[in-house]
Design an enzyme around this catalytic site. Structure first.
Site, PDB file in Angstrom:
ATOM      1  N   TYR A   1     -17.496   1.846   4.496  1.00 36.41           N
ATOM      2  CA  TYR A   1     -16.063   2.026   4.734  1.00 36.41           C
ATOM      3  C   TYR A   1     -15.828   2.804   6.026  1.00 36.41           C
ATOM      4  O   TYR A   1     -15.049   2.380   6.890  1.00 36.41           O
ATOM      5  CB  TYR A   1     -15.417   2.754   3.550  1.00 36.41           C
ATOM      6  CG  TYR A   1     -14.006   3.224   3.813  1.00 36.41           C
ATOM      7  CD1 TYR A   1     -12.968   2.307   3.963  1.00 36.41           C
ATOM      8  CD2 TYR A   1     -13.711   4.587   3.925  1.00 36.41           C
ATOM      9  CE1 TYR A   1     -11.669   2.733   4.215  1.00 36.41           C
ATOM     10  CE2 TYR A   1     -12.424   5.021   4.176  1.00 36.41           C
ATOM     11  CZ  TYR A   1     -11.400   4.094   4.319  1.00 36.41           C
ATOM     12  OH  TYR A   1     -10.120   4.517   4.584  1.00 36.41           O
TER      13      TYR A   1
ATOM     14  N   GLY B   1       0.821  -1.212   0.000  1.00 34.16           N
ATOM     15  CA  GLY B   1       0.000   0.000   0.000  1.00 34.16           C
ATOM     16  C   GLY B   1       0.851   1.256   0.000  1.00 34.16           C
ATOM     17  O   GLY B   1       2.075   1.199   0.195  1.00 34.16           O
TER      18      GLY B   1
ATOM     19  N   ASP C   1     -10.814  10.381   7.691  1.00 36.87           N
ATOM     20  CA  ASP C   1     -11.852  11.389   7.937  1.00 36.87           C
ATOM     21  C   ASP C   1     -13.247  10.834   7.643  1.00 36.87           C
ATOM     22  O   ASP C   1     -14.251  11.445   8.013  1.00 36.87           O
ATOM     23  CB  ASP C   1     -11.599  12.626   7.075  1.00 36.87           C
ATOM     24  CG  ASP C   1     -11.816  12.350   5.589  1.00 36.87           C
ATOM     25  OD1 ASP C   1     -12.872  12.747   5.063  1.00 36.87           O
ATOM     26  OD2 ASP C   1     -10.937  11.737   4.958  1.00 36.87           O
TER      27      ASP C   1
ATOM     28  N   ASP D   1      -2.689 -12.158   6.855  1.00 34.98           N
ATOM     29  CA  ASP D   1      -3.915 -11.802   6.147  1.00 34.98           C
ATOM     30  C   ASP D   1      -4.890 -11.193   7.146  1.00 34.98           C
ATOM     31  O   ASP D   1      -5.290 -11.852   8.112  1.00 34.98           O
ATOM     32  CB  ASP D   1      -4.503 -13.061   5.502  1.00 34.98           C
ATOM     33  CG  ASP D   1      -5.667 -12.751   4.572  1.00 34.98           C
ATOM     34  OD1 ASP D   1      -6.288 -11.679   4.728  1.00 34.98           O
ATOM     35  OD2 ASP D   1      -5.952 -13.577   3.693  1.00 34.98           O
TER      36      ASP D   1
ATOM     37  N   TYR E   1      -8.768  -2.174   4.201  1.00 31.50           N
ATOM     38  CA  TYR E   1      -9.680  -2.307   3.065  1.00 31.50           C
ATOM     39  C   TYR E   1     -10.065  -0.883   2.685  1.00 31.50           C
ATOM     40  O   TYR E   1     -10.700  -0.180   3.478  1.00 31.50           O
ATOM     41  CB  TYR E   1     -10.904  -3.117   3.490  1.00 31.50           C
ATOM     42  CG  TYR E   1     -11.925  -3.386   2.401  1.00 31.50           C
ATOM     43  CD1 TYR E   1     -12.158  -4.678   1.944  1.00 31.50           C
ATOM     44  CD2 TYR E   1     -12.676  -2.358   1.832  1.00 31.50           C
ATOM     45  CE1 TYR E   1     -13.101  -4.939   0.958  1.00 31.50           C
ATOM     46  CE2 TYR E   1     -13.604  -2.598   0.841  1.00 31.50           C
ATOM     47  CZ  TYR E   1     -13.823  -3.891   0.407  1.00 31.50           C
ATOM     48  OH  TYR E   1     -14.752  -4.136  -0.576  1.00 31.50           O
TER      49      TYR E   1
END
Length: 282
Positions: A121, A11, A98, A32, A57
């Site tokens: 999310y 990432g 945020d 994982d 995620y």
């Protein structure tokens, strides 16, 4: 040398953490996050001085259809990490967002403002925050926004790709926030980690680039610095519908981060210049 264990490997922030200093970075094959116990086992195995969770995620729209798995990765896994760290007296640094806020109004969000996520999310990330706080260990939760870098998928790279075939773009202008380079976030995480190790008390902190701008203004600066002749037309969010609602106000009050850890808000325009140079040199 401080022994730092990082969850995340490829990432944006995890990549920059590996560029910044020597860390053990665990990818999905080693830990994982859909298996929280594997994360606990990894912490016990490596026995680090500090843990930084830079894995998440992050597919905001997809999370609307996959809230259960998003919640395991963003909620359950960090909670288990935090409990494991608390039991071993290891400081824990976690990156949040945020998106835990409603996105209403125009005032910068403070760390202890009321949360009210707009979608799956944000709910999943908020669950992670709650679990980390409940674990009772020494921790720092770093909420950030609008992440960009020279790698991975992000707004800067999307704009540069579109500029290859388009001279006119319509970009949302009624969502306001602080673009934040992944390298700046990585350095902030390391500063928090070293502060916790030195005995500072943690908590929730905000960190984003300055000044706050709209996506359209961000795009104009990207094209200006990249010497791309692209015209940007402002449009409202309603003209660019997405499955998951986006916050219109992503401004973040970062005063506590400066006061407690002496971490300044970076000028994202300078960070952007660095990223554009990296992309040019690749």
């Amino acid at each position: 040398m401080t022994n730092i264990l990082v969850f995340g490997q490829s990432g944006q922030v995890a990549t920059e953490l590996q560029h910044c200093t020597k860390v053990v970075a665990l990818g999905r094959s080693q830990a994982d996050l859909t298996d929280p116990q594997a994360c606990a086992d990894a912490i016990k195995f490596y026995s680090p001085d500090v843990v930084i969770n830079a894995a998440a995620y992050t597919a905001v729209d997809q999370a609307e259809d996959e809230e259960a798995i998003a919640t395991v990765i963003n909620g359950d896994a960090p909670s288990v990490m935090a409990r494991t760290c608390a039991g071993l007296d290891i400081p824990f640094v976690h990156i949040s967002t945020d998106y835990v806020f409603s996105g209403e109004g125009d005032k910068p969000w403070k760390p202890h403002d009321s949360t009210a996520p707009l979608g799956a999310y944000g709910r999943s990330k908020l669950e992670g925050e709650a679990g980390i706080q409940a674990a009772g260990g020494n921790h720092a939760i770093l909420r950030t926004s609008w992440v960009f870098s020279s790698h991975g998928n992000n707004f800067v790279k999307t704009m540069l790709r579109l500029a290859e075939t388009r001279q006119d773009l319509t970009i949302v202008a009624d969502q306001i926030g602080g673009p934040t380079e992944a390298k700046d976030i990585a350095e902030a995480c390391l500063a928090l980690a070293h502060g916790l190790l030195a005995g500072k008390e943690g908590g929730i902190y905000h960190f984003s680039g300055a000044p706050d701008v709209s996506w359209a203004e961000f795009a104009r600066e990207i094209f200006s610095q990249a010497n791309q002749a692209v015209t940007v037309e402002d449009i409202p969010t309603s003209s660019f519908p997405t499955k998951a609602a986006r916050p219109s106000n992503s401004r973040m009050n970062c005063d506590k981060t400066k006061t407690d850890f002496n971490i300044e808000r970076p000028d994202w325009r300078m960070s952007l210049a660095r990223v554009l140079k990296e992309l040019k040199d690749k």
